[in-house]
Design a protein around this motif. Structure first.
Motif, PDB file in Angstrom:
ATOM      1  N   VAL A 334       0.851  -1.203   0.000  1.00 47.11           N
ATOM      2  CA  VAL A 334       0.000   0.000   0.000  1.00 47.11           C
ATOM      3  C   VAL A 334       0.873   1.234   0.000  1.00 47.11           C
ATOM      4  O   VAL A 334       0.611   2.224  -0.685  1.00 47.11           O
ATOM      5  CB  VAL A 334      -0.947  -0.020   1.208  1.00 47.11           C
ATOM      6  CG1 VAL A 334      -1.684   1.316   1.328  1.00 47.11           C
ATOM      7  CG2 VAL A 334      -1.936  -1.174   1.076  1.00 47.11           C
ATOM      8  N   LEU A 335       1.949   1.185   0.780  1.00 46.37           N
ATOM      9  CA  LEU A 335       2.848   2.343   0.868  1.00 46.37           C
ATOM     10  C   LEU A 335       3.571   2.580  -0.450  1.00 46.37           C
ATOM     11  O   LEU A 335       3.759   3.723  -0.873  1.00 46.37           O
ATOM     12  CB  LEU A 335       3.871   2.102   1.985  1.00 46.37           C
ATOM     13  CG  LEU A 335       4.916   3.197   2.201  1.00 46.37           C
ATOM     14  CD1 LEU A 335       4.243   4.517   2.606  1.00 46.37           C
ATOM     15  CD2 LEU A 335       5.920   2.755   3.264  1.00 46.37           C
ATOM     16  N   LEU A 336       3.956   1.496  -1.130  1.00 49.18           N
ATOM     17  CA  LEU A 336       4.725   1.636  -2.364  1.00 49.18           C
ATOM     18  C   LEU A 336       3.835   1.949  -3.577  1.00 49.18           C
ATOM     19  O   LEU A 336       4.358   2.295  -4.648  1.00 49.18           O
ATOM     20  CB  LEU A 336       5.520   0.340  -2.645  1.00 49.18           C
ATOM     21  CG  LEU A 336       6.628   0.000  -1.640  1.00 49.18           C
ATOM     22  CD1 LEU A 336       7.216  -1.371  -1.979  1.00 49.18           C
ATOM     23  CD2 LEU A 336       7.712   1.071  -1.666  1.00 49.18           C
ATOM     24  N   LYS A 337       2.528   1.769  -3.441  1.00 46.14           N
ATOM     25  CA  LYS A 337       1.613   1.912  -4.570  1.00 46.14           C
ATOM     26  C   LYS A 337       1.737   3.285  -5.209  1.00 46.14           C
ATOM     27  O   LYS A 337       1.684   3.421  -6.431  1.00 46.14           O
ATOM     28  CB  LYS A 337       0.185   1.659  -4.096  1.00 46.14           C
ATOM     29  CG  LYS A 337      -0.845   1.702  -5.232  1.00 46.14           C
ATOM     30  CD  LYS A 337      -2.221   1.355  -4.707  1.00 46.14           C
ATOM     31  CE  LYS A 337      -3.259   1.363  -5.853  1.00 46.14           C
ATOM     32  NZ  LYS A 337      -4.618   1.030  -5.354  1.00 46.14           N
ATOM     33  N   ASP A 338       1.862   4.318  -4.418  1.00 49.58           N
ATOM     34  CA  ASP A 338       1.927   5.685  -4.930  1.00 49.58           C
ATOM     35  C   ASP A 338       3.362   6.153  -5.121  1.00 49.58           C
ATOM     36  O   ASP A 338       3.599   7.290  -5.540  1.00 49.58           O
ATOM     37  CB  ASP A 338       1.217   6.658  -3.978  1.00 49.58           C
ATOM     38  CG  ASP A 338      -0.271   6.316  -3.848  1.00 49.58           C
ATOM     39  OD1 ASP A 338      -0.837   5.839  -4.823  1.00 49.58           O
ATOM     40  OD2 ASP A 338      -0.801   6.539  -2.729  1.00 49.58           O
ATOM     41  N   LEU A 339       4.322   5.318  -4.787  1.00 53.13           N
ATOM     42  CA  LEU A 339       5.716   5.762  -4.815  1.00 53.13           C
ATOM     43  C   LEU A 339       6.504   5.165  -5.966  1.00 53.13           C
ATOM     44  O   LEU A 339       7.504   5.748  -6.403  1.00 53.13           O
ATOM     45  CB  LEU A 339       6.422   5.391  -3.484  1.00 53.13           C
ATOM     46  CG  LEU A 339       5.844   6.033  -2.220  1.00 53.13           C
ATOM     47  CD1 LEU A 339       6.564   5.509  -1.007  1.00 53.13           C
ATOM     48  CD2 LEU A 339       5.948   7.553  -2.303  1.00 53.13           C
ATOM     49  N   VAL A 340       6.122   4.003  -6.451  1.00 55.45           N
ATOM     50  CA  VAL A 340       6.910   3.341  -7.485  1.00 55.45           C
ATOM     51  C   VAL A 340       5.999   3.005  -8.667  1.00 55.45           C
ATOM     52  O   VAL A 340       4.771   2.947  -8.527  1.00 55.45           O
ATOM     53  CB  VAL A 340       7.560   2.048  -6.937  1.00 55.45           C
ATOM     54  CG1 VAL A 340       8.511   2.386  -5.792  1.00 55.45           C
ATOM     55  CG2 VAL A 340       6.501   1.050  -6.474  1.00 55.45           C
ATOM     56  N   PRO A 341       6.620   2.727  -9.804  1.00 47.88           N
ATOM     57  CA  PRO A 341       5.802   2.357 -10.979  1.00 47.88           C
ATOM     58  C   PRO A 341       5.066   1.028 -10.755  1.00 47.88           C
ATOM     59  O   PRO A 341       5.442   0.244  -9.879  1.00 47.88           O
ATOM     60  CB  PRO A 341       6.854   2.239 -12.098  1.00 47.88           C
ATOM     61  CG  PRO A 341       8.035   3.046 -11.607  1.00 47.88           C
ATOM     62  CD  PRO A 341       8.010   2.939 -10.152  1.00 47.88           C
ATOM     63  N   THR A 342       4.096   0.759 -11.641  1.00 39.84           N
ATOM     64  CA  THR A 342       3.260  -0.442 -11.505  1.00 39.84           C
ATOM     65  C   THR A 342       4.080  -1.694 -11.717  1.00 39.84           C
ATOM     66  O   THR A 342       3.911  -2.696 -10.997  1.00 39.84           O
ATOM     67  CB  THR A 342       2.108  -0.402 -12.536  1.00 39.84           C
ATOM     68  OG1 THR A 342       1.358   0.809 -12.327  1.00 39.84           O
ATOM     69  CG2 THR A 342       1.191  -1.591 -12.401  1.00 39.84           C
ATOM     70  N   ASP A 343       5.016  -1.648 -12.654  1.00 41.12           N
ATOM     71  CA  ASP A 343       5.864  -2.827 -12.891  1.00 41.12           C
ATOM     72  C   ASP A 343       6.697  -3.172 -11.668  1.00 41.12           C
ATOM     73  O   ASP A 343       6.821  -4.335 -11.277  1.00 41.12           O
ATOM     74  CB  ASP A 343       6.793  -2.570 -14.097  1.00 41.12           C
ATOM     75  CG  ASP A 343       5.996  -2.417 -15.401  1.00 41.12           C
ATOM     76  OD1 ASP A 343       4.836  -2.857 -15.402  1.00 41.12           O
ATOM     77  OD2 ASP A 343       6.574  -1.873 -16.354  1.00 41.12           O
ATOM     78  N   SER A 344       7.251  -2.171 -11.076  1.00 38.92           N
ATOM     79  CA  SER A 344       8.079  -2.404  -9.873  1.00 38.92           C
ATOM     80  C   SER A 344       7.230  -2.889  -8.729  1.00 38.92           C
ATOM     81  O   SER A 344       7.630  -3.762  -7.944  1.00 38.92           O
ATOM     82  CB  SER A 344       8.803  -1.115  -9.470  1.00 38.92           C
ATOM     83  OG  SER A 344       9.682  -0.702 -10.494  1.00 38.92           O
ATOM     84  N   LEU A 345       6.036  -2.356  -8.605  1.00 36.94           N
ATOM     85  CA  LEU A 345       5.152  -2.763  -7.523  1.00 36.94           C
ATOM     86  C   LEU A 345       4.754  -4.214  -7.718  1.00 36.94           C
ATOM     87  O   LEU A 345       4.711  -4.997  -6.759  1.00 36.94           O
ATOM     88  CB  LEU A 345       3.924  -1.851  -7.506  1.00 36.94           C
ATOM     89  CG  LEU A 345       2.891  -2.156  -6.419  1.00 36.94           C
ATOM     90  CD1 LEU A 345       3.510  -1.950  -5.034  1.00 36.94           C
ATOM     91  CD2 LEU A 345       1.664  -1.228  -6.576  1.00 36.94           C
ATOM     92  N   THR A 346       4.487  -4.627  -8.988  1.00 35.62           N
ATOM     93  CA  THR A 346       4.107  -6.014  -9.280  1.00 35.62           C
ATOM     94  C   THR A 346       5.252  -6.952  -8.957  1.00 35.62           C
ATOM     95  O   THR A 346       5.081  -8.028  -8.388  1.00 35.62           O
ATOM     96  CB  THR A 346       3.710  -6.151 -10.757  1.00 35.62           C
ATOM     97  OG1 THR A 346       2.632  -5.231 -11.029  1.00 35.62           O
ATOM     98  CG2 THR A 346       3.296  -7.559 -11.108  1.00 35.62           C
ATOM     99  N   ALA A 347       6.473  -6.553  -9.310  1.00 39.22           N
ATOM    100  CA  ALA A 347       7.654  -7.388  -9.038  1.00 39.22           C
ATOM    101  C   ALA A 347       7.859  -7.554  -7.546  1.00 39.22           C
ATOM    102  O   ALA A 347       8.177  -8.641  -7.052  1.00 39.22           O
ATOM    103  CB  ALA A 347       8.904  -6.753  -9.681  1.00 39.22           C
TER     104      ALA A 347
END
Length: 664
Positions: A334-347
């Motif tokens: 949840v914290l990273l959702k707005d901070l990193v791109p979607t690809d990075s969040l999925t990884a």
């Protein structure tokens, strides 16, 4: 010799520290010290003599008291602590060089005891050797007998003025000042030497003693020869006995004798070894077998149990962490959702999910068999260490038991080889008997050697005694010859010294007669009264010859004239002796009329010595006589007495001088 300073501290009536500078100047030899009767003039004279001569000083106030009592009574009554000191400084010429001496004599009283101290400083440095031997040292500077002729008072003058007592004083003065007492002492010493020279008549006894010693030496030589033969014979017997003992001992050993003698020792050692082996076996059976050691039979099973328990523990820990990680991963995504791109969040989400699944597979793959309590895990893990220790202990006990069994077997074999008593008995008796024989012969040989050594030492002692006896005889013979020569020559020397003493006495008496006559005529106002003066060399009596050539009875002289004659005698003695010594004169004008006093002031005091300490009352050196003395005075002092405290102090000046210490 010139006095430089006198210091009194709590001595007699002098309270505290009182000091007098006694240095003189050319043409001014007089130190004038004034004081009324009882103020301490004689005490000052006593202090100088006490400092120089100690217990031998001829002080006026000592009387029949002991020296300690005199010292104790000389301490000022108001002194606290009870301590007094007198210091005299003077200069004199020794071996061609002028030296300055400072003599400090002090003492303290404590109860009935008195402790005295003496320190002598030469040129400002303390000389311990001179301080210790001062009584002898001062005799070379100013002999005690001579000092009374230079330190004198009215009583001394009265003694010389009395014809009946003058002879004794004249004899003492002549003997001490002119060296005649040394001549007489030398004659007496030679007489003592003569009396000690006794020619020995014991030569025959010495010869008999030597003969007896030589006889004992011959007897001792015979004893030494016989002792040496007996010792050699006994040594041969001992060697034969030792060879026999060695042969019997060898046979005894071959027959098992050594084992036989050690049987009791071997049996005791066997019993001890068996007991030790039994103890080790019991320890193995009862202690180790009853402990954890049997678990070693299940070593693989115990290892598997430890592994399974460890796996179950790790699985339990992982199960506890999975739920926590799932919650943490959700929050992190949840914290990273707005901070990193979607690809990075999925990884990141895939990585976290894979990690949780890996952990879950560990929990699922572990079979729960024991459910072992967590708090008991350390005990299970330490079991391996305990079993290792028990195994090491068991190995040590097994090795010890093996060694004990081997030792026990050796002892059994040795005991089996011990011969029976009836087999070895004869050899044992022979061996013991031969050993006793060797011991006996050894003791006898030691005794013979000791006796031989004693005889040899006695012979050496006798030889030394004979040598001393020969030397003693030779010395006695030489001594007898020397004694005869000493007696002969000492008698000749005594005779020569007697003649020398008589000639020396006559020579000095002749000079003394001239010196005293001139001094007397110089001091007398009636110069023609006495034409000649003679001193008897045997009785030392004084004879006066009048102007008419007839003997003049001294009783015809007035008291003042006799006193002038006494002073002339002292002056003449000082002139003839030639000693450069100070004159200390205490109240010399008591019985003189004004004309005679004036003659002394004009003609004697300024010329009596290189230094004159004149102690006077106001009636003796009055204002008129003081004016005549002024050109010759170096210092003036007053002894002031306090009638309330009964103490005396030293102040500069003199009556009629206006309080000045120096007279211009």
């Amino acid at each position: 010799m010139l006095l430089l300073n006198v210091t009194l501290e709590n001595f007699g009536a002098y309270k505290g520290k009182q000091s007098l500078d006694l240095t003189t100047r050319p043409g001014r030899p007089i130190i004038l010290i004034g004081g009324l009767n009882g103020c301490g003039k004689t005490t000052l004279l006593d202090a100088i003599q006490l400092a120089l001569y100690g217990a031998r000083a001829r002080t006026s106030g000592r009387g029949n008291r002991s020296y300690d009592d005199y010292l104790r009574d000389s301490i000022n009554r108001q002194a606290n602590p009870k301590h007094a000191r007198v210091t005299v400084e003077f200069s004199t010429t020794v071996e061609g060089q002028e030296r300055r001496y400072k003599v400090v004599r002090s003492w303290e009283a404590s109860g009935k005891s008195v402790r005295e101290f003496l320190n002598v400083l030469i040129n400002g440095e303390l000389d311990l050797v001179v301080s210790e031997h001062w009584a002898d040292y001062v005799e070379d500077l100013l002999p005690l007998e001579a000092s009374s002729l230079f330190f004198f008072d009215g009583e001394k003058i009265e003694s010389l003025a009395n014809p009946d007592r003058a002879a004794t004083v004249i004899e003492s003065a002549v003997q001490s000042l002119f060296g005649l007492n040394a001549v007489e002492r030398l004659r007496n010493d030679l007489l003592a030497v003569q009396r000690r020279q006794k020619i020995s008549k014991e030569d025959q006894q010495v010869l008999e003693q030597i003969q007896q010693i030589e006889k004992e030496i011959r007897q001792t030589d015979q004893l030494c020869d016989e002792g040496a033969q007996r010792a050699a014979s006994k040594a041969s017997e001992l060697e034969a006995a030792e060879r026999r003992f060695a042969g019997v001992d060898e046979v005894f050993a071959k027959e098992g004798g050594d084992l036989y003698t050690r049987r009791a020792e071997l049996e005791a050692e066997r019993s001890q070894t068996a007991a030790q082996l039994k103890s080790v076996n019991e320890t193995l059976a009862n202690t180790l077998a009853a402990g954890p050691l049997p678990l070693m039979l299940l070593a693989p099973q115990l290892s598997a149990v430890r592994d399974q328990v460890e796996n179950e523990r790790q699985a339990a820990e992982v199960a506890q962490v999975i739920d926590v990680l799932s919650e943490r991963d959700g929050e992190l995504l949840v914290l990273l959702k707005d901070l990193v791109p979607t690809d990075s969040l999925t990884a990141a989400e895939k990585h976290l999910t894979a990690d949780r699944e890996r952990r879950a597979s560990i929990v699922a793959g572990t079979r729960q068999m024991f459910d072992f309590p967590t708090e008991s895990l350390p005990q299970l893990m330490s079991l391996e260490e305990i079993l290792g220790q028990e195994v090491a202990r068991a190995r040590d006990l097994i090795e010890q038991a093996q060694l004990l069994r081997e030792l026990l077997n050796v002892l059994e074999r040795q005991l089996a080889g011990v011969p029976a008593h009836d087999v070895i008995a004869t050899l044992l008796e022979q061996r013991d008997a031969q050993r006793d024989e060797v011991t006996r012969l050894g003791l006898e040989l030691d005794k013979l050697k000791e006796e031989l050594e004693t005889a040899r030492r006695r012979r050496e002692q006798l030889v030394l005694e004979r040598e001393r006896a020969y030397k003693g005889r030779a010395a006695k013979l030489a001594q007898a010859e020397d004694a005869e020569r000493i007696v002969t020559y000492s008698e000749k020397v005594r005779s020569t010294m007697e003649k020398f003493g008589a000639a020396l006495l006559q020579r000095h008496i002749s000079k003394l007669e001239v010196a005293v006559l001139r001094s007397f005529q110089h001091l007398m106002r009636k110069s023609a009264l006495v034409r000649d003066l003679r001193i008897d060399t045997q009785k030392f009596t004084l004879t006066l010859v009048g102007h008419d050539g007839q003997e003049l009875d001294p009783s015809r002289l007035s008291a003042g004239e006799r006193q002038l004659l006494a002073i002339s005698l002292l002056w003449g003695l000082a002139k003839v002796a030639g000693n450069r010594l100070p004159s200390v004169i205490d109240t010399p004008l008591g019985r003189l009329d004004s004309r005679h006093r004036e003659h002394l002031v004009d003609r004697y005091f300024p010329h009596a010595s290189d230094q004159v300490l004149l102690l006077s009352t106001d009636e003796e050196i009055d204002e008129y006589l003081l004016s005549k003395l002024k050109p010759s005075i170096a210092h003036t002092y007053m002894l002031v007495h306090d009638d309330k405290t009964f103490t005396t102090s030293v102040e500069p000046g003199y009556w009629w001088t206006g309080g000045t210490a120096h007279v211009a």
